[in-house]
Design an enzyme around this catalytic site. Structure first.
Site: not given
Lengths: 385, 143
Positions: A83, A207, A328, A332
């Site tokens: 990520c 998220s 959130k 994401h």
């Protein structure tokens, strides 16, 4: 080493883009960023992405996207750090310009997640953790964050509802972001009633899975004014790592990779947390917001969660976070997130954040995290006078 | 399928074999070949007792692919008696109230299968320690 600035930004709305492929999303963001910067030459394209191999059956994104977007011939490569891929790509773009290896670098982040059923996306995201000793034992990525949250609640005597302000703040700020996935408010009641995913983590702690792409153009600060009325200078860029597996951490709740990455960035920029006007942190889960605030020096250990209740994290508060909705509520799209964060800081510093403008914002920080804290890239940005 | 991969991990998975650092004595699980405390090479195998306690836990309601038919299931970080944390599932906990600090012990269970023609992967899970079962049995027998 040369000073580096951002002279162009471009983003697609975050959403379920069934009508657009991965390369089309990336192309839209890159074209928007190049147009914003008004450059006629690109030397290098870096593409941040995590899951294209598993979710889209496509690797080799450097060649794919440079070809698609009319940059045939340029140096182009994909950068992967779970990520944290977007900011990891930005970090390499910064290194290339600062190190005088390139003058004009486009850094894009892209993720296309919604073509696949949710169990496959969950399995793909679990690849950010230790495959043999976490994922193979059935620990999803959400579950790893749940283990952190449960332990935090136990050690510091806080309840699940104490985390609500982080989700509420993100959703409130997303209302004024035209690129956000969830531009609607949520309440404390919604937070407590949300569907459980891996207890204590529920849907509103988490998220969302989504698609999106974002891009920035970098060049040396000394020529940035020729291309942008308000360039945004990269005052610091740093990266650090921690153990990939949670069970190998010396201090489970210490988020040592984030602390190390932030310390390096503060040192490079010669600032302290008090100098930061806004912080786009990696709120993949509410617990991550809290641990990041503590690791980066905005709260004492065990007290980060209180910044929510005290209103310190709101626009106008002591340390505004997720000012355009965060992971959130903006969404994401994992490999793109690090670039969305930096664009949102840039919007604040360019005074283009509209109703969410942080007044007199001079210095903004973005922190993008790969895995459960294993790769952490911190960027401190400054408005150029 | 990845048969060789699972074969390589069999001592870890079936017997909880990690390593011990000959320099500073730290017990290591999973094996990492370099001591996390003193950075000395650590390749001497060490078999853990399998005893430990729950350090944190969660119930997974939305499982990754391959774990759907186990859901909901409980995962935990277990603090082994010898020191390290290990990430694993808890088993035999239907109706049990799970708490941080609860004593658990390792058992071997099915972790996953790759469809009707694929490999079945076995490995460690942890279950609550059955309270002083044997001594109670002995006492009963003497009555």
């Amino acid at each position: 080493m040369r000073d580096v600035s951002i002279i162009g930004i471009g983003e697609t709305p975050v959403g379920e883009h069934w009508e657009k492929s991965l390369k089309e999303l990336a192309g839209d963001a890159i074209q928007a960023a190049i147009k914003d910067a008004q450059i006629e030459r690109v030397d290098v394209l870096y593409v941040g992405n995590m899951c294209s191999g598993t979710l889209n059956g496509q690797e080799h994104l450097g060649a794919l996207i440079s070809d698609w977007v009319g940059l045939r011939g340029v140096e182009a490569v994909k950068i992967e750090a779970a990520c944290g891929s977007g900011a990891a790509a930005l970090r390499l773009g910064y290194v290339a310009v600062a190190g005088e290896l390139a003058d004009f670098v486009v850094v894009a982040g892209v993720e296309k997640m919604t073509d696949r059923p949710s169990e496959q996306v969950t399995a793909a995201l679990a690849m950010a953790s230790d495959a043999d000793f976490e994922a193979q034992n059935g620990l999803s990525f959400v579950a790893l964050n749940a283990l952190l949250m449960r332990r935090y609640m136990h050690e510091f005597g806080v309840c699940h509802r104490d985390f609500a302000p982080f989700a509420i703040n993100a959703h409130k700020n997303a209302v004024n972001n035209p690129y956000a996935l969830f531009p609607h408010a949520v309440t404390a009641e919604d937070f407590s009633a949300a569907k459980m995913i891996a207890d204590p983590v529920n849907l509103l702690d988490s998220s969302p899975v989504c698609d999106g792409a974002a891009a920035v153009v970098l060049c040396p600060t000394e020529i940035a004014r020729q291309f942008a009325a308000r360039p945004v200078r990269i005052r610091a860029s740093s990266a650090a790592t921690d153990t990939i597996a949670l069970h190998d951490r010396r201090d489970l709740l210490g988020l040592e990779g984030a602390a190390l990455s932030a310390a390096k960035a503060y040192s490079q920029a010669k600032v302290t947390p008090k100098d930061i006007d806004l912080f786009e942190l990696h709120d993949a889960f509410t617990i991550m917001s809290v641990l990041s605030l503590e690791a980066c020096g905005f709260a004492e250990r065990g007290r980060g969660v209180r910044l929510g209740a005290q209103g310190d994290i709101a626009i106008g508060g002591k340390i505004p976070i997720t000012t355009m909705g965060g992971l959130k509520a903006r969404g994401h799209p994992v490999g793109a997130t690090g670039i969305y964060q930096v664009i949102e800081v840039a919007l604040q510093l360019r005074e283009q954040a509209g109703a969410n403008q942080v007044r007199d914002a001079r210095l903004g920080m973005a922190q993008n995290i790969g895995g459960s804290g294993a790769t952490v890239v911190t960027t401190i940005l400054e408005a150029v006078e | 399928m990845e048969i060789a991969r699972h074969w390589r991990l069999q001592r870890h998975r079936y017997a909880l074999v990690g390593e011990v650092c000959n320099h500073c004595g730290v017990k290591i699980f999973p094996a990492r070949d370099v001591c996390p405390e003193c950075n000395a090479p650590a390749k001497t195998p060490y078999t853990f007792s399998g005893k430990g306690e729950v350090y944190s836990y969660s119930t997974v309601h939305h499982p990754p692919e391959g774990f759907e038919h186990f859901a909901p299931y409980v995962v935990a970080l277990v603090r082994l008696a010898e020191g390290p944390l290990v990430a694993a599932q808890l088993t035999d906990v239907e109706g049990e109230k799970i708490e941080i600090g609860m004593p658990v012990e390792m058992v071997t269970r099915k972790l996953r299968d790759d469809g009707s023609r694929g490999t079945i992967v076995y490995g460690y899970k942890f279950r609550p320690v059955i309270a002083s079962g044997t001594s109670a049995d002995v006492k009963d027998a003497s009555v």
